[in-house]
Write a protein that holds these residues in place. Structure first.
Motif, PDB file in Angstrom:
ATOM      1  N   THR A  15      31.606  57.114  26.728  1.00 39.43           N
ATOM      2  CA  THR A  15      32.644  56.464  25.922  1.00 39.43           C
ATOM      3  C   THR A  15      33.614  55.690  26.803  1.00 39.43           C
ATOM      4  O   THR A  15      33.887  54.511  26.557  1.00 39.43           O
ATOM      5  N   LEU A  16      34.124  56.338  27.832  1.00 36.86           N
ATOM      6  CA  LEU A  16      35.081  55.668  28.711  1.00 36.86           C
ATOM      7  C   LEU A  16      34.410  54.553  29.516  1.00 36.86           C
ATOM      8  O   LEU A  16      35.027  53.519  29.787  1.00 36.86           O
ATOM      9  N   PHE A  17      33.156  54.746  29.865  1.00 35.86           N
ATOM     10  CA  PHE A  17      32.429  53.710  30.590  1.00 35.86           C
ATOM     11  C   PHE A  17      32.285  52.453  29.732  1.00 35.86           C
ATOM     12  O   PHE A  17      32.428  51.331  30.233  1.00 35.86           O
ATOM     13  N   ILE A  18      32.029  52.640  28.440  1.00 38.59           N
ATOM     14  CA  ILE A  18      31.918  51.491  27.525  1.00 38.59           C
ATOM     15  C   ILE A  18      33.251  50.752  27.444  1.00 38.59           C
ATOM     16  O   ILE A  18      33.287  49.518  27.500  1.00 38.59           O
ATOM     17  N   PHE A  19      34.349  51.495  27.336  1.00 39.80           N
ATOM     18  CA  PHE A  19      35.673  50.856  27.295  1.00 39.80           C
ATOM     19  C   PHE A  19      35.930  50.085  28.588  1.00 39.80           C
ATOM     20  O   PHE A  19      36.364  48.927  28.563  1.00 39.80           O
ATOM     21  N   ALA A  20      35.676  50.720  29.721  1.00 38.76           N
ATOM     22  CA  ALA A  20      35.907  50.069  31.020  1.00 38.76           C
ATOM     23  C   ALA A  20      35.035  48.826  31.161  1.00 38.76           C
ATOM     24  O   ALA A  20      35.496  47.784  31.646  1.00 38.76           O
ATOM     25  N   SER A  21      33.796  48.907  30.713  1.00 38.41           N
ATOM     26  CA  SER A  21      32.883  47.757  30.782  1.00 38.41           C
ATOM     27  C   SER A  21      33.380  46.605  29.919  1.00 38.41           C
ATOM     28  O   SER A  21      33.317  45.437  30.313  1.00 38.41           O
ATOM     29  N   LYS A  22      33.861  46.942  28.734  1.00 39.17           N
ATOM     30  CA  LYS A  22      34.359  45.911  27.813  1.00 39.17           C
ATOM     31  C   LYS A  22      35.600  45.227  28.393  1.00 39.17           C
ATOM     32  O   LYS A  22      35.729  43.995  28.330  1.00 39.17           O
ATOM     33  N   ILE A  23      36.494  45.999  28.966  1.00 33.96           N
ATOM     34  CA  ILE A  23      37.697  45.418  29.580  1.00 33.96           C
ATOM     35  C   ILE A  23      37.287  44.511  30.742  1.00 33.96           C
ATOM     36  O   ILE A  23      37.815  43.410  30.902  1.00 33.96           O
ATOM     37  N   ARG A  24      36.339  44.955  31.541  1.00 35.24           N
ATOM     38  CA  ARG A  24      35.860  44.185  32.693  1.00 35.24           C
ATOM     39  C   ARG A  24      35.212  42.882  32.218  1.00 35.24           C
ATOM     40  O   ARG A  24      35.465  41.816  32.765  1.00 35.24           O
ATOM     41  N   LYS A  25      34.391  42.961  31.174  1.00 34.82           N
ATOM     42  CA  LYS A  25      33.713  41.768  30.649  1.00 34.82           C
ATOM     43  C   LYS A  25      34.731  40.773  30.083  1.00 34.82           C
ATOM     44  O   LYS A  25      34.641  39.563  30.328  1.00 34.82           O
ATOM     45  N   THR A  26      35.694  41.270  29.334  1.00 38.14           N
ATOM     46  CA  THR A  26      36.719  40.402  28.760  1.00 38.14           C
ATOM     47  C   THR A  26      37.528  39.736  29.865  1.00 38.14           C
ATOM     48  O   THR A  26      37.846  38.544  29.784  1.00 38.14           O
ATOM     49  N   THR A  27      37.840  40.483  30.905  1.00 37.41           N
ATOM     50  CA  THR A  27      38.577  39.921  32.039  1.00 37.41           C
ATOM     51  C   THR A  27      37.769  38.802  32.685  1.00 37.41           C
ATOM     52  O   THR A  27      38.310  37.740  33.000  1.00 37.41           O
ATOM     53  N   ARG A  28      36.483  39.016  32.880  1.00 38.69           N
ATOM     54  CA  ARG A  28      35.627  37.967  33.455  1.00 38.69           C
ATOM     55  C   ARG A  28      35.611  36.728  32.569  1.00 38.69           C
ATOM     56  O   ARG A  28      35.648  35.604  33.065  1.00 38.69           O
ATOM     57  N   ASN A  29      35.553  36.936  31.255  1.00 37.21           N
ATOM     58  CA  ASN A  29      35.514  35.799  30.325  1.00 37.21           C
ATOM     59  C   ASN A  29      36.776  34.945  30.400  1.00 37.21           C
ATOM     60  O   ASN A  29      36.724  33.738  30.196  1.00 37.21           O
ATOM     61  N   TYR A  30      37.918  35.578  30.636  1.00 35.23           N
ATOM     62  CA  TYR A  30      39.189  34.855  30.657  1.00 35.23           C
ATOM     63  C   TYR A  30      39.691  34.559  32.063  1.00 35.23           C
ATOM     64  O   TYR A  30      40.735  33.940  32.227  1.00 35.23           O
ATOM     65  N   ALA A  31      38.974  34.962  33.084  1.00 38.73           N
ATOM     66  CA  ALA A  31      39.448  34.841  34.464  1.00 38.73           C
ATOM     67  C   ALA A  31      39.799  33.408  34.845  1.00 38.73           C
ATOM     68  O   ALA A  31      40.784  33.181  35.551  1.00 38.73           O
ATOM     69  N   SER A  32      39.040  32.445  34.366  1.00 36.04           N
ATOM     70  CA  SER A  32      39.289  31.052  34.773  1.00 36.04           C
ATOM     71  C   SER A  32      40.671  30.559  34.345  1.00 36.04           C
ATOM     72  O   SER A  32      41.236  29.680  34.989  1.00 36.04           O
ATOM     73  N   GLY A  33      41.230  31.096  33.300  1.00 28.56           N
ATOM     74  CA  GLY A  33      42.548  30.655  32.851  1.00 28.56           C
ATOM     75  C   GLY A  33      43.640  31.690  33.035  1.00 28.56           C
ATOM     76  O   GLY A  33      44.766  31.488  32.600  1.00 28.56           O
ATOM     77  N   LEU A  34      43.314  32.779  33.684  1.00 23.10           N
ATOM     78  CA  LEU A  34      44.262  33.894  33.756  1.00 23.10           C
ATOM     79  C   LEU A  34      45.072  33.923  35.043  1.00 23.10           C
ATOM     80  O   LEU A  34      46.252  34.246  35.024  1.00 23.10           O
ATOM     81  N   PHE A  35      44.503  33.550  36.159  1.00 24.95           N
ATOM     82  CA  PHE A  35      45.148  33.820  37.443  1.00 24.95           C
ATOM     83  C   PHE A  35      45.801  32.611  38.105  1.00 24.95           C
ATOM     84  O   PHE A  35      46.637  32.786  38.979  1.00 24.95           O
ATOM     85  N   HIS A  36      45.460  31.402  37.697  1.00 21.56           N
ATOM     86  CA  HIS A  36      46.024  30.221  38.360  1.00 21.56           C
ATOM     87  C   HIS A  36      47.534  30.120  38.189  1.00 21.56           C
ATOM     88  O   HIS A  36      48.204  29.506  39.007  1.00 21.56           O
ATOM     89  N   THR A  37      48.071  30.730  37.158  1.00 19.44           N
ATOM     90  CA  THR A  37      49.511  30.624  36.909  1.00 19.44           C
ATOM     91  C   THR A  37      50.344  31.334  37.975  1.00 19.44           C
ATOM     92  O   THR A  37      51.517  31.034  38.135  1.00 19.44           O
ATOM     93  N   TYR A  38      49.739  32.269  38.704  1.00 17.93           N
ATOM     94  CA  TYR A  38      50.477  32.965  39.760  1.00 17.93           C
ATOM     95  C   TYR A  38      50.707  32.056  40.962  1.00 17.93           C
ATOM     96  O   TYR A  38      51.597  32.310  41.761  1.00 17.93           O
ATOM     97  N   ASP A  39      49.930  30.996  41.094  1.00 17.90           N
ATOM     98  CA  ASP A  39      50.065  30.081  42.228  1.00 17.90           C
ATOM     99  C   ASP A  39      51.200  29.082  42.027  1.00 17.90           C
ATOM    100  O   ASP A  39      51.632  28.448  42.983  1.00 17.90           O
ATOM    101  N   LEU A  40      51.671  28.935  40.811  1.00 16.05           N
ATOM    102  CA  LEU A  40      52.765  28.017  40.501  1.00 16.05           C
ATOM    103  C   LEU A  40      53.888  28.803  39.833  1.00 16.05           C
ATOM    104  O   LEU A  40      53.841  29.067  38.630  1.00 16.05           O
ATOM    105  N   PRO A  41      54.907  29.180  40.591  1.00 11.39           N
ATOM    106  CA  PRO A  41      55.945  30.067  40.054  1.00 11.39           C
ATOM    107  C   PRO A  41      56.633  29.570  38.787  1.00 11.39           C
ATOM    108  O   PRO A  41      57.004  30.352  37.938  1.00 11.39           O
TER     109      PRO A  41
END
Length: 170
Positions: A77-103
């Motif tokens: 059960t917890l592995f499925i939750f962790a996998s889903k969070i990881r997959k969702t993070t990968r899906n949104y990664a391209s638009g999620l982290f660039h904002t930290y480079d521009l304060p």
């Protein structure tokens, strides 16, 4: 009468306690996942952490998510939750982290999304239609970028001043 109510209350309490025992494991697991999400939120919060680049934030998050997967590989059960969070993070990664480079750049576009939601609500309220009017406006230009009139009189005045032939050409 009071003794009878007291006995019924005790029976009810006992019945509810027994029923809740069936959900203890689910509750404990969901509580753990909620803790993960709180930790992730803190990890992503620029105010809670020293200044970091987008790559550093991404690496910290990926490392944490990998750690969750490893720790929970024996708990389906917890592995499925962790996998889903990881997959969702990968899906949104391209638009999620660039904002930290521009304060000065906001991390989300919630204000912009609110404007579009407001446009959709105004369209529905004024036309009573969802699809056709919205498609017509989207095909006609970027109306949502034009400041809207404050009241009905200003709206009538604004629309009255538009030449229909110019509007059609546009």
């Amino acid at each position: 009468m009071g003794k009878r109510n007291n006995i019924q209350s005790i029976r009810l309490q006992h019945g509810l306690s027994e029923a809740l025992k069936c959900f203890t494991d689910d509750y404990d697991q969901l509580s753990e996942v909620a803790g993960w999400l709180i930790h992730i939120s803190t990890l992503l919060d620029p105010d809670e952490n020293p200044s970091r680049t987008g790559d550093e934030v991404e690496n910290e998050l990926v490392e944490y998510l990998d750690q969750l997967l490893e720790q929970n590989k024996d708990n389906p059960t917890l592995f499925i939750f962790a996998s889903k969070i990881r997959k969702t993070t990968r899906n949104y990664a391209s638009g999620l982290f660039h904002t930290y480079d521009l304060p000065a750049l906001p991390r989300t576009n919630n204000d912009r999304e609110s404007e579009f939601r407001g446009l959709n609500q105004r369209l529905l309220r004024t036309t009573g239609q969802k699809g056709a009017t919205k498609r017509m406006i989207q095909c006609s230009g970027a109306w949502e970028l034009i400041p809207r009139p404050g009241n009905l009189e200003e709206t009538i005045s604004a629309f009255s001043s538009v030449d229909m032939e110019v509007f059609r050409e546009e």
